[in-house]
Design a protein around this motif. Structure first.
Motif, PDB file in Angstrom:
ATOM      1  N   ASP A   1      52.495  -0.452  50.801  1.00 28.58           N
ATOM      2  CA  ASP A   1      51.503   0.521  50.512  1.00 28.58           C
ATOM      3  C   ASP A   1      51.827   1.016  49.195  1.00 28.58           C
ATOM      4  OD1 ASP A   1      49.867   2.514  50.258  1.00 28.58           O
ATOM      5  OD2 ASP A   1      49.857   3.341  52.004  1.00 28.58           O
ATOM      6  N   LEU A   2      51.143   0.746  48.170  1.00 24.77           N
ATOM      7  CA  LEU A   2      51.321   1.185  46.631  1.00 24.77           C
ATOM      8  C   LEU A   2      50.431   2.367  46.390  1.00 24.77           C
ATOM      9  CD1 LEU A   2      51.172  -2.363  45.039  1.00 24.77           C
ATOM     10  CD2 LEU A   2      53.125  -1.095  46.465  1.00 24.77           C
ATOM     11  N   THR A   3      49.819   3.043  47.262  1.00 22.78           N
ATOM     12  CA  THR A   3      48.956   4.124  47.047  1.00 22.78           C
ATOM     13  C   THR A   3      49.714   5.053  46.081  1.00 22.78           C
ATOM     14  OG1 THR A   3      47.842   3.837  49.108  1.00 22.78           O
ATOM     15  CG2 THR A   3      47.671   5.955  48.231  1.00 22.78           C
ATOM     16  N   ASP A   4      50.881   5.504  46.376  1.00 26.25           N
ATOM     17  CA  ASP A   4      51.549   6.599  45.763  1.00 26.25           C
ATOM     18  C   ASP A   4      52.527   5.978  44.710  1.00 26.25           C
ATOM     19  OD1 ASP A   4      50.215   8.692  47.233  1.00 26.25           O
ATOM     20  OD2 ASP A   4      51.599   8.362  48.655  1.00 26.25           O
ATOM     21  N   LEU A   5      52.350   4.948  44.226  1.00 27.84           N
ATOM     22  CA  LEU A   5      53.291   4.244  43.205  1.00 27.84           C
ATOM     23  C   LEU A   5      52.411   4.564  41.621  1.00 27.84           C
ATOM     24  CD1 LEU A   5      55.879   2.399  42.924  1.00 27.84           C
ATOM     25  CD2 LEU A   5      54.429   0.388  42.896  1.00 27.84           C
ATOM     26  N   THR A   6      53.148   5.036  41.131  1.00 25.29           N
ATOM     27  CA  THR A   6      52.642   5.534  39.702  1.00 25.29           C
ATOM     28  C   THR A   6      52.949   4.500  38.582  1.00 25.29           C
ATOM     29  OG1 THR A   6      54.410   6.842  39.274  1.00 25.29           O
ATOM     30  CG2 THR A   6      52.542   7.538  40.286  1.00 25.29           C
ATOM     31  N   PHE A   7      53.846   3.702  38.795  1.00 26.91           N
ATOM     32  CA  PHE A   7      54.351   2.739  37.721  1.00 26.91           C
ATOM     33  C   PHE A   7      55.036   1.627  38.504  1.00 26.91           C
ATOM     34  CE2 PHE A   7      57.633   1.286  34.881  1.00 26.91           C
ATOM     35  CZ  PHE A   7      56.848   0.874  33.611  1.00 26.91           C
ATOM     36  N   CYS A   8      54.729   0.442  37.793  1.00 25.59           N
ATOM     37  CA  CYS A   8      55.642  -0.840  38.254  1.00 25.59           C
ATOM     38  C   CYS A   8      55.851  -1.772  37.021  1.00 25.59           C
ATOM     39  CB  CYS A   8      54.835  -1.477  39.430  1.00 25.59           C
ATOM     40  SG  CYS A   8      55.785  -2.719  40.117  1.00 25.59           S
ATOM     41  N   ASP A   9      57.308  -2.101  36.753  1.00 20.42           N
ATOM     42  CA  ASP A   9      57.424  -2.834  35.618  1.00 20.42           C
ATOM     43  C   ASP A   9      57.647  -4.287  36.137  1.00 20.42           C
ATOM     44  OD1 ASP A   9      59.972  -2.890  36.511  1.00 20.42           O
ATOM     45  OD2 ASP A   9      60.823  -1.983  34.953  1.00 20.42           O
ATOM     46  N   SER A  10      57.995  -5.210  35.528  1.00 18.17           N
ATOM     47  CA  SER A  10      58.010  -6.687  35.592  1.00 18.17           C
ATOM     48  C   SER A  10      59.311  -6.914  36.776  1.00 18.17           C
ATOM     49  CB  SER A  10      58.565  -7.497  34.483  1.00 18.17           C
ATOM     50  OG  SER A  10      59.537  -7.048  34.018  1.00 18.17           O
TER      51      SER A  10
END
Length: 114
Positions: A48-57
């Motif tokens: 669940d990525l609802t509260d993920l604000t950033f994701c890099d490679s």
């Protein structure tokens, strides 16, 4: 913002809620959580990525490795709830299709394996 992973048990699989920024320094935390679930016999994992604000490679690579690990055991890893930049990166990189991204589905059992 700090990163955290919380576990939620669901019918038909496990759900990990990601909060904060997933990058080179925090990716090992997610890798460990996925490995712990698969070692416990979970083969269907929903992130669940609802509260993920950033994701890099690096974070994206953890998603792919997690899916490969689950698939090796006859399962899958799926994503849901991404928004903003995180959703855009999933779509631009093709990971939305590869990992069968469902923006609003929180039921891992509703997303069938290939």
């Amino acid at each position: 913002m700090t990163f955290s992973v919380s576990y939620v048990e669901r019918d038909g699989g496990a759900c990990l809620r990601l909060t904060g920024e997933l990058d080179l320094s925090t990716a090992p935390q997610l890798t460990a959580a996925i490995e712990e679930l698969t070692a416990a016999g979970e083969t269907r994992v929903l992130l669940d990525l609802t509260d993920l604000t950033f994701c890099d490679s690096t974070g994206m690579a953890v998603f792919v490795r997690g899916d490969n690990q689950a698939a090796a055991e006859g399962g899958w890893l799926r994503l849901t709830g991404a928004n903003g930049r995180v959703e855009r990166v999933l779509r631009v990189t093709g990971l939305a299709d590869l990992l069968r991204y469902e923006p609003e589905s929180l039921d891992p059992a509703s997303q069938t394996a290939p």
